[in-house]
Design an enzyme around this catalytic site. Structure first.
Site, PDB file in Angstrom:
ATOM      1  N   ASP A 132      18.428  -0.147  -1.180  1.00 42.12           N
ATOM      2  CA  ASP A 132      17.027  -0.382  -0.834  1.00 42.12           C
ATOM      3  C   ASP A 132      16.161  -0.310  -2.084  1.00 42.12           C
ATOM      4  O   ASP A 132      16.521   0.339  -3.081  1.00 42.12           O
ATOM      5  CB  ASP A 132      16.540   0.591   0.239  1.00 42.12           C
ATOM      6  CG  ASP A 132      16.553   2.046  -0.212  1.00 42.12           C
ATOM      7  OD1 ASP A 132      17.544   2.457  -0.852  1.00 42.12           O
ATOM      8  OD2 ASP A 132      15.576   2.771   0.065  1.00 42.12           O
ATOM      9  N   HIS A 136      10.378   0.283 -10.717  1.00 47.47           N
ATOM     10  CA  HIS A 136       9.214   0.272  -9.827  1.00 47.47           C
ATOM     11  C   HIS A 136       8.019  -0.487 -10.405  1.00 47.47           C
ATOM     12  O   HIS A 136       6.948  -0.494  -9.799  1.00 47.47           O
ATOM     13  CB  HIS A 136       8.784   1.698  -9.462  1.00 47.47           C
ATOM     14  CG  HIS A 136       9.750   2.431  -8.598  1.00 47.47           C
ATOM     15  ND1 HIS A 136       9.389   3.495  -7.797  1.00 47.47           N
ATOM     16  CD2 HIS A 136      11.080   2.276  -8.387  1.00 47.47           C
ATOM     17  CE1 HIS A 136      10.449   3.948  -7.148  1.00 47.47           C
ATOM     18  NE2 HIS A 136      11.491   3.222  -7.501  1.00 47.47           N
ATOM     19  N   GLU A 155      17.040   5.479   0.276  1.00 47.32           N
ATOM     20  CA  GLU A 155      16.691   6.389  -0.812  1.00 47.32           C
ATOM     21  C   GLU A 155      15.208   6.294  -1.162  1.00 47.32           C
ATOM     22  O   GLU A 155      14.576   7.306  -1.492  1.00 47.32           O
ATOM     23  CB  GLU A 155      17.536   6.074  -2.049  1.00 47.32           C
ATOM     24  CG  GLU A 155      17.554   7.190  -3.092  1.00 47.32           C
ATOM     25  CD  GLU A 155      16.410   7.138  -4.084  1.00 47.32           C
ATOM     26  OE1 GLU A 155      16.212   8.122  -4.824  1.00 47.32           O
ATOM     27  OE2 GLU A 155      15.694   6.111  -4.144  1.00 47.32           O
TER      28      GLU A 155
END
Length: 380
Positions: free
Chosen positions: A76, A353, A139
Protein backbone atom coordinates in the site's frame (compact mmCIF):
# COMPACT_ATOMS: atom_id res chain seq x y z
CA UNK A 1 28.88 -0.58 -6.16
CA UNK A 2 27.41 -2.94 -8.72
CA UNK A 3 24.31 -5.07 -8.69
CA UNK A 4 24.40 -8.80 -9.31
CA UNK A 5 21.96 -10.15 -11.86
CA UNK A 6 22.29 -13.69 -13.11
CA UNK A 7 18.87 -14.02 -14.73
CA UNK A 8 15.93 -11.92 -15.81
CA UNK A 9 14.05 -12.51 -12.55
CA UNK A 10 17.01 -11.04 -10.67
CA UNK A 11 16.38 -7.58 -12.19
CA UNK A 12 14.01 -5.72 -9.83
CA UNK A 13 13.10 -2.93 -12.26
CA UNK A 14 10.29 -4.59 -14.29
CA UNK A 15 8.59 -5.89 -11.14
CA UNK A 16 8.90 -2.49 -9.44
CA UNK A 17 7.30 -0.85 -12.48
CA UNK A 18 4.43 -3.35 -12.48
CA UNK A 19 3.80 -2.78 -8.77
CA UNK A 20 3.90 1.02 -9.11
CA UNK A 21 1.32 0.83 -11.89
CA UNK A 22 -1.18 -0.46 -9.35
CA UNK A 23 -2.70 2.57 -7.53
CA UNK A 24 -2.80 0.74 -4.21
CA UNK A 25 -3.57 3.68 -1.95
CA UNK A 26 -4.58 2.26 1.44
CA UNK A 27 -6.86 0.31 1.75
CA UNK A 28 -7.03 -0.47 -1.99
CA UNK A 29 -4.85 -3.24 -3.39
CA UNK A 30 -5.54 -2.52 -7.08
CA UNK A 31 -3.96 -5.80 -8.17
CA UNK A 32 -0.54 -5.22 -6.61
CA UNK A 33 -0.50 -8.42 -4.61
CA UNK A 34 -1.71 -10.45 -7.60
CA UNK A 35 1.42 -9.30 -9.42
CA UNK A 36 3.61 -10.18 -6.47
CA UNK A 37 2.02 -13.61 -6.05
CA UNK A 38 2.78 -14.49 -9.68
CA UNK A 39 6.41 -13.41 -9.28
CA UNK A 40 6.86 -15.42 -6.08
CA UNK A 41 5.14 -18.56 -7.32
CA UNK A 42 7.37 -18.49 -10.38
CA UNK A 43 10.34 -18.77 -8.01
CA UNK A 44 8.82 -21.72 -6.15
CA UNK A 45 7.29 -19.94 -3.15
CA UNK A 46 4.11 -21.25 -1.58
CA UNK A 47 1.83 -18.23 -1.15
CA UNK A 48 -1.01 -17.88 1.32
CA UNK A 49 -3.40 -14.98 0.73
CA UNK A 50 -4.66 -13.49 4.00
CA UNK A 51 -7.53 -11.02 3.85
CA UNK A 52 -8.55 -9.31 7.07
CA UNK A 53 -11.41 -6.83 6.81
CA UNK A 54 -10.84 -5.02 3.53
CA UNK A 55 -7.06 -5.44 3.60
CA UNK A 56 -5.16 -7.81 1.30
CA UNK A 57 -2.08 -9.43 2.84
CA UNK A 58 0.09 -12.38 1.96
CA UNK A 59 2.60 -14.76 3.47
CA UNK A 60 4.94 -16.60 1.13
CA UNK A 61 7.59 -19.18 1.99
CA UNK A 62 10.10 -21.37 0.26
CA UNK A 63 11.79 -24.09 2.31
CA UNK A 64 10.58 -25.91 5.40
CA UNK A 65 13.62 -25.96 7.67
CA UNK A 66 15.68 -23.45 9.59
CA UNK A 67 17.24 -21.02 9.64
CA UNK A 68 14.18 -19.04 8.59
CA UNK A 69 14.66 -15.48 7.31
CA UNK A 70 11.63 -13.29 6.61
CA UNK A 71 11.28 -10.06 4.64
CA UNK A 72 8.46 -7.74 5.69
CA UNK A 73 7.01 -4.99 3.54
CA UNK A 74 3.87 -3.30 2.29
CA UNK A 75 2.29 -2.83 -1.10
CA UNK A 76 0.00 0.00 0.00
CA UNK A 77 1.04 3.59 -0.61
CA UNK A 78 0.00 7.09 0.43
CA UNK A 79 -2.05 9.23 -1.98
CA UNK A 80 -0.29 11.10 -4.76
CA UNK A 81 -0.82 14.42 -2.96
CA UNK A 82 -1.85 17.85 -4.17
CA UNK A 83 1.36 18.90 -5.92
CA UNK A 84 2.06 18.65 -9.63
CA UNK A 85 4.08 15.59 -10.61
CA UNK A 86 6.48 15.77 -13.55
CA UNK A 87 5.60 12.12 -14.24
CA UNK A 88 2.31 10.32 -13.76
CA UNK A 89 2.37 8.96 -10.20
CA UNK A 90 1.22 5.46 -11.15
CA UNK A 91 2.89 5.07 -14.54
CA UNK A 92 6.20 3.54 -13.43
CA UNK A 93 8.08 5.79 -15.85
CA UNK A 94 11.88 5.68 -16.12
CA UNK A 95 13.46 9.01 -17.00
CA UNK A 96 17.12 10.01 -16.79
CA UNK A 97 17.96 6.82 -14.92
CA UNK A 98 15.26 7.35 -12.28
CA UNK A 99 12.14 5.25 -11.71
CA UNK A 100 9.26 7.60 -10.86
CA UNK A 101 6.05 6.70 -9.08
CA UNK A 102 4.24 6.51 -5.79
CA UNK A 103 5.83 3.65 -3.90
CA UNK A 104 9.10 3.66 -5.84
CA UNK A 105 10.93 4.50 -2.64
CA UNK A 106 8.39 3.48 0.02
CA UNK A 107 8.34 0.60 -0.55
CA UNK A 108 7.41 -1.22 -3.73
CA UNK A 109 10.96 -0.72 -4.92
CA UNK A 110 12.35 -2.61 -1.93
CA UNK A 111 9.85 -5.45 -2.37
CA UNK A 112 10.90 -5.84 -6.00
CA UNK A 113 14.55 -5.73 -4.95
CA UNK A 114 14.03 -8.49 -2.38
CA UNK A 115 12.24 -10.72 -4.89
CA UNK A 116 15.12 -10.12 -7.31
CA UNK A 117 17.64 -10.87 -4.57
CA UNK A 118 15.79 -14.13 -3.86
CA UNK A 119 15.89 -15.07 -7.55
CA UNK A 120 19.63 -14.48 -7.64
CA UNK A 121 20.19 -16.38 -4.38
CA UNK A 122 18.06 -19.35 -5.48
CA UNK A 123 19.83 -19.49 -8.84
CA UNK A 124 22.90 -20.59 -6.90
CA UNK A 125 21.27 -23.88 -5.95
CA UNK A 126 18.68 -25.29 -3.54
CA UNK A 127 17.97 -23.02 -0.61
CA UNK A 128 19.38 -23.87 2.80
CA UNK A 129 16.75 -23.12 5.40
CA UNK A 130 13.73 -21.00 4.50
CA UNK A 131 12.91 -17.61 3.03
CA UNK A 132 9.57 -15.98 3.61
CA UNK A 133 7.80 -12.71 2.89
CA UNK A 134 5.20 -10.97 5.05
CA UNK A 135 3.51 -8.40 2.83
CA UNK A 136 0.66 -6.21 4.01
CA UNK A 137 -1.66 -3.68 2.43
CA UNK A 138 -2.22 -1.73 5.65
CA UNK A 139 1.09 -0.16 6.69
CA UNK A 140 0.25 3.39 5.58
CA UNK A 141 -3.23 3.16 7.13
CA UNK A 142 -4.56 2.20 10.56
CA UNK A 143 -2.28 -0.88 10.67
CA UNK A 144 -4.99 -2.95 12.36
CA UNK A 145 -5.75 -5.53 9.65
CA UNK A 146 -2.25 -5.93 8.28
CA UNK A 147 1.00 -7.01 9.88
CA UNK A 148 -0.55 -7.48 13.32
CA UNK A 149 -3.10 -9.98 12.02
CA UNK A 150 -0.61 -11.74 9.74
CA UNK A 151 1.79 -12.22 12.65
CA UNK A 152 -1.00 -13.75 14.71
CA UNK A 153 -1.68 -16.15 11.84
CA UNK A 154 2.04 -16.93 11.50
CA UNK A 155 2.34 -17.67 15.22
CA UNK A 156 -0.72 -19.94 15.12
CA UNK A 157 0.69 -21.82 12.13
CA UNK A 158 4.32 -22.22 13.23
CA UNK A 159 5.69 -19.68 10.76
CA UNK A 160 7.56 -17.25 13.02
CA UNK A 161 11.05 -16.66 11.56
CA UNK A 162 14.42 -16.63 13.28
CA UNK A 163 15.10 -13.15 11.94
CA UNK A 164 13.06 -10.56 10.05
CA UNK A 165 14.29 -7.81 7.75
CA UNK A 166 11.92 -4.91 7.05
CA UNK A 167 12.49 -3.12 3.76
CA UNK A 168 11.67 0.44 4.85
CA UNK A 169 13.83 3.21 3.32
CA UNK A 170 16.42 3.58 6.08
CA UNK A 171 19.24 5.40 4.33
CA UNK A 172 19.50 9.20 4.50
CA UNK A 173 21.98 9.76 1.66
CA UNK A 174 23.64 6.58 0.34
CA UNK A 175 22.66 2.95 0.10
CA UNK A 176 24.52 1.35 2.99
CA UNK A 177 24.41 4.30 5.39
CA UNK A 178 22.01 3.04 8.06
CA UNK A 179 20.48 -0.12 9.48
CA UNK A 180 17.69 0.53 11.94
CA UNK A 181 17.77 -1.82 14.92
CA UNK A 182 14.98 -0.18 16.88
CA UNK A 183 12.40 2.57 16.89
CA UNK A 184 11.01 4.97 19.44
CA UNK A 185 7.50 4.48 20.72
CA UNK A 186 4.75 6.93 19.85
CA UNK A 187 1.93 8.18 22.08
CA UNK A 188 -0.85 10.55 21.05
CA UNK A 189 -2.95 12.27 23.70
CA UNK A 190 -6.08 14.42 23.51
CA UNK A 191 -6.76 16.52 26.60
CA UNK A 192 -9.99 18.32 27.47
CA UNK A 193 -10.01 20.50 30.58
CA UNK A 194 -13.45 21.46 31.89
CA UNK A 195 -14.24 24.70 33.70
CA UNK A 196 -17.20 26.97 34.31
CA UNK A 197 -18.32 29.31 31.56
CA UNK A 198 -18.76 32.96 32.47
CA UNK A 199 -18.38 36.61 31.55
CA UNK A 200 -14.79 37.78 31.07
CA UNK A 201 -15.54 40.84 33.21
CA UNK A 202 -16.53 38.64 36.16
CA UNK A 203 -13.86 35.93 36.31
CA UNK A 204 -14.60 35.26 39.98
CA UNK A 205 -17.91 33.73 38.87
CA UNK A 206 -16.24 31.37 36.40
CA UNK A 207 -13.47 28.80 36.28
CA UNK A 208 -11.27 29.40 33.24
CA UNK A 209 -10.22 26.04 31.74
CA UNK A 210 -7.78 27.75 29.37
CA UNK A 211 -5.67 28.96 32.27
CA UNK A 212 -5.68 25.50 33.81
CA UNK A 213 -4.77 23.88 30.49
CA UNK A 214 -1.93 26.31 29.84
CA UNK A 215 -0.48 25.68 33.31
CA UNK A 216 -0.74 21.93 32.80
CA UNK A 217 0.98 22.11 29.41
CA UNK A 218 3.71 24.31 30.88
CA UNK A 219 4.34 21.67 33.55
CA UNK A 220 4.44 18.88 30.96
CA UNK A 221 6.98 20.74 28.83
CA UNK A 222 9.05 22.29 31.63
CA UNK A 223 11.82 19.72 31.58
CA UNK A 224 13.14 17.07 29.17
CA UNK A 225 11.64 13.64 29.61
CA UNK A 226 15.12 12.11 29.69
CA UNK A 227 18.64 12.52 28.32
CA UNK A 228 18.49 9.53 25.99
CA UNK A 229 19.79 6.01 26.46
CA UNK A 230 22.50 3.80 25.04
CA UNK A 231 20.82 3.37 21.64
CA UNK A 232 18.14 6.07 21.64
CA UNK A 233 18.06 9.84 21.44
CA UNK A 234 16.13 11.77 24.12
CA UNK A 235 12.37 11.36 24.23
CA UNK A 236 10.35 14.36 23.07
CA UNK A 237 6.93 15.79 23.89
CA UNK A 238 5.38 18.09 21.30
CA UNK A 239 2.15 19.99 21.82
CA UNK A 240 0.51 19.80 18.40
CA UNK A 241 -2.75 21.67 18.97
CA UNK A 242 -4.56 23.92 21.44
CA UNK A 243 -8.27 24.38 20.70
CA UNK A 244 -10.98 26.38 22.42
CA UNK A 245 -13.40 27.13 19.59
CA UNK A 246 -14.54 30.33 21.28
CA UNK A 247 -16.05 32.88 18.86
CA UNK A 248 -16.49 35.53 21.59
CA UNK A 249 -13.78 37.62 23.23
CA UNK A 250 -15.80 38.37 26.36
CA UNK A 251 -16.82 34.83 27.28
CA UNK A 252 -14.74 32.46 29.40
CA UNK A 253 -15.27 29.07 27.73
CA UNK A 254 -16.58 25.96 29.43
CA UNK A 255 -13.77 23.74 28.15
CA UNK A 256 -10.41 23.87 26.40
CA UNK A 257 -8.57 21.14 24.58
CA UNK A 258 -5.08 20.26 23.46
CA UNK A 259 -3.32 17.46 21.62
CA UNK A 260 0.23 16.25 22.02
CA UNK A 261 2.59 13.57 20.76
CA UNK A 262 5.36 11.87 22.69
CA UNK A 263 8.12 9.98 20.89
CA UNK A 264 9.72 7.91 23.63
CA UNK A 265 12.76 5.72 24.03
CA UNK A 266 13.32 2.55 26.02
CA UNK A 267 13.35 4.42 29.32
CA UNK A 268 9.56 4.68 29.14
CA UNK A 269 6.43 2.72 28.36
CA UNK A 270 3.11 3.91 27.06
CA UNK A 271 1.42 2.99 30.36
CA UNK A 272 3.95 4.88 32.49
CA UNK A 273 3.71 7.99 30.32
CA UNK A 274 -0.09 7.87 30.45
CA UNK A 275 0.05 7.74 34.25
CA UNK A 276 2.44 10.72 34.29
CA UNK A 277 0.16 12.74 32.02
CA UNK A 278 -2.84 12.00 34.19
CA UNK A 279 -1.06 12.87 37.43
CA UNK A 280 0.28 16.15 36.01
CA UNK A 281 -3.12 17.20 34.69
CA UNK A 282 -4.70 16.42 38.06
CA UNK A 283 -2.37 18.94 39.70
CA UNK A 284 -3.82 21.75 37.58
CA UNK A 285 -7.40 20.75 36.72
CA UNK A 286 -10.15 19.32 38.87
CA UNK A 287 -12.09 18.02 35.88
CA UNK A 288 -10.50 16.78 32.67
CA UNK A 289 -10.68 14.04 30.05
CA UNK A 290 -7.56 12.31 28.78
CA UNK A 291 -7.73 10.12 25.69
CA UNK A 292 -4.47 8.30 24.93
CA UNK A 293 -3.49 6.15 21.96
CA UNK A 294 -0.14 4.35 21.91
CA UNK A 295 0.60 3.43 18.30
CA UNK A 296 3.71 1.51 19.28
CA UNK A 297 6.09 0.88 22.15
CA UNK A 298 9.80 1.42 21.71
CA UNK A 299 11.84 -1.64 20.78
CA UNK A 300 15.47 -2.56 20.29
CA UNK A 301 17.14 -5.54 18.65
CA UNK A 302 20.30 -5.61 20.72
CA UNK A 303 23.45 -5.75 18.57
CA UNK A 304 24.84 -9.26 18.46
CA UNK A 305 25.47 -12.10 16.00
CA UNK A 306 22.32 -11.53 13.89
CA UNK A 307 22.78 -7.78 13.57
CA UNK A 308 26.50 -8.28 12.96
CA UNK A 309 25.74 -10.71 10.13
CA UNK A 310 23.35 -8.22 8.53
CA UNK A 311 25.79 -5.33 8.87
CA UNK A 312 28.65 -7.39 7.42
CA UNK A 313 26.53 -8.37 4.41
CA UNK A 314 25.48 -4.74 3.78
CA UNK A 315 29.09 -3.57 4.05
CA UNK A 316 30.31 -6.30 1.69
CA UNK A 317 27.69 -5.40 -0.93
CA UNK A 318 27.95 -1.60 -0.70
CA UNK A 319 31.48 -0.91 0.49
CA UNK A 320 30.02 1.18 3.34
CA UNK A 321 29.99 0.24 7.01
CA UNK A 322 26.39 0.95 8.06
CA UNK A 323 25.53 2.93 11.18
CA UNK A 324 23.18 1.20 13.61
CA UNK A 325 20.38 3.62 14.38
CA UNK A 326 16.97 3.91 16.06
CA UNK A 327 15.77 7.29 14.76
CA UNK A 328 12.76 8.21 12.67
CA UNK A 329 9.08 7.43 13.02
CA UNK A 330 7.29 4.16 13.59
CA UNK A 331 7.16 1.18 11.24
CA UNK A 332 5.60 -2.27 11.26
CA UNK A 333 8.83 -3.52 12.84
CA UNK A 334 7.26 -2.46 16.15
CA UNK A 335 4.81 -5.35 15.79
CA UNK A 336 7.36 -7.86 14.54
CA UNK A 337 9.68 -7.17 17.50
CA UNK A 338 7.12 -8.88 19.75
CA UNK A 339 7.81 -12.18 17.98
CA UNK A 340 11.42 -12.28 16.75
CA UNK A 341 14.58 -10.21 16.24
CA UNK A 342 14.01 -7.57 13.56
CA UNK A 343 16.00 -4.91 11.75
CA UNK A 344 15.31 -2.56 8.86
CA UNK A 345 17.26 -1.83 5.68
CA UNK A 346 16.04 -0.42 2.40
CA UNK A 347 16.47 2.38 -0.10
CA UNK A 348 17.48 6.00 0.37
CA UNK A 349 14.39 7.73 1.74
CA UNK A 350 14.90 11.21 0.30
CA UNK A 351 11.70 11.31 -1.79
CA UNK A 352 9.31 9.02 0.10
CA UNK A 353 5.77 10.44 0.34
CA UNK A 354 6.83 13.42 -1.81
CA UNK A 355 5.65 14.62 -5.19
CA UNK A 356 7.86 12.95 -7.83
CA UNK A 357 8.78 10.07 -5.54
CA UNK A 358 11.57 8.23 -7.33
CA UNK A 359 14.56 5.94 -7.02
CA UNK A 360 17.65 5.64 -9.22
CA UNK A 361 17.40 2.45 -11.27
CA UNK A 362 20.94 1.47 -10.37
CA UNK A 363 20.22 1.95 -6.67
CA UNK A 364 17.27 -0.39 -7.00
CA UNK A 365 19.47 -2.99 -8.65
CA UNK A 366 22.16 -2.43 -6.03
CA UNK A 367 19.62 -3.06 -3.26
CA UNK A 368 18.77 -6.39 -4.90
CA UNK A 369 22.47 -7.18 -4.65
CA UNK A 370 22.46 -6.26 -0.96
CA UNK A 371 19.49 -8.52 -0.29
CA UNK A 372 21.21 -11.33 -2.19
CA UNK A 373 24.25 -10.84 0.05
CA UNK A 374 22.06 -10.90 3.16
CA UNK A 375 20.40 -14.16 2.10
CA UNK A 376 23.79 -15.65 1.33
CA UNK A 377 25.06 -14.63 4.76
CA UNK A 378 22.11 -16.08 6.67
CA UNK A 379 21.38 -19.16 4.59
CA UNK A 380 24.66 -20.51 3.23
Amino acid sequence: MTARATNAAADPVPLAQDLIRCPSVTPADAGAQDILVRALEALGFTVTRLRFGEIENLFARIGTTGPHVCFAGHTDVVPEGAGAWSARPFAGEIRDGQLYGRGACDMKGAIAAFVAGCADHLAGGPAKGSISLLITGDEEGPATDGTVKVLEWMAANGQIPDFCLVGEPTNPARLGDVIKIGRRGSLNAAITVHGIQGHAAYPQRADNPVHRLVRALAALTAAPLDAGSDWFEPSTLQVTSIDVGNPATNVIPASAGAKLNIRFNDRHSGAALTAWLRATLAQHAERFDLDVSVSGESFLTTPGPLVDRLATAVAAATGITPKLDTGGGTSDARFIARYCPVAEFGLVGATMHQVDERVPVEELRALAGVYRAVLDAFLT
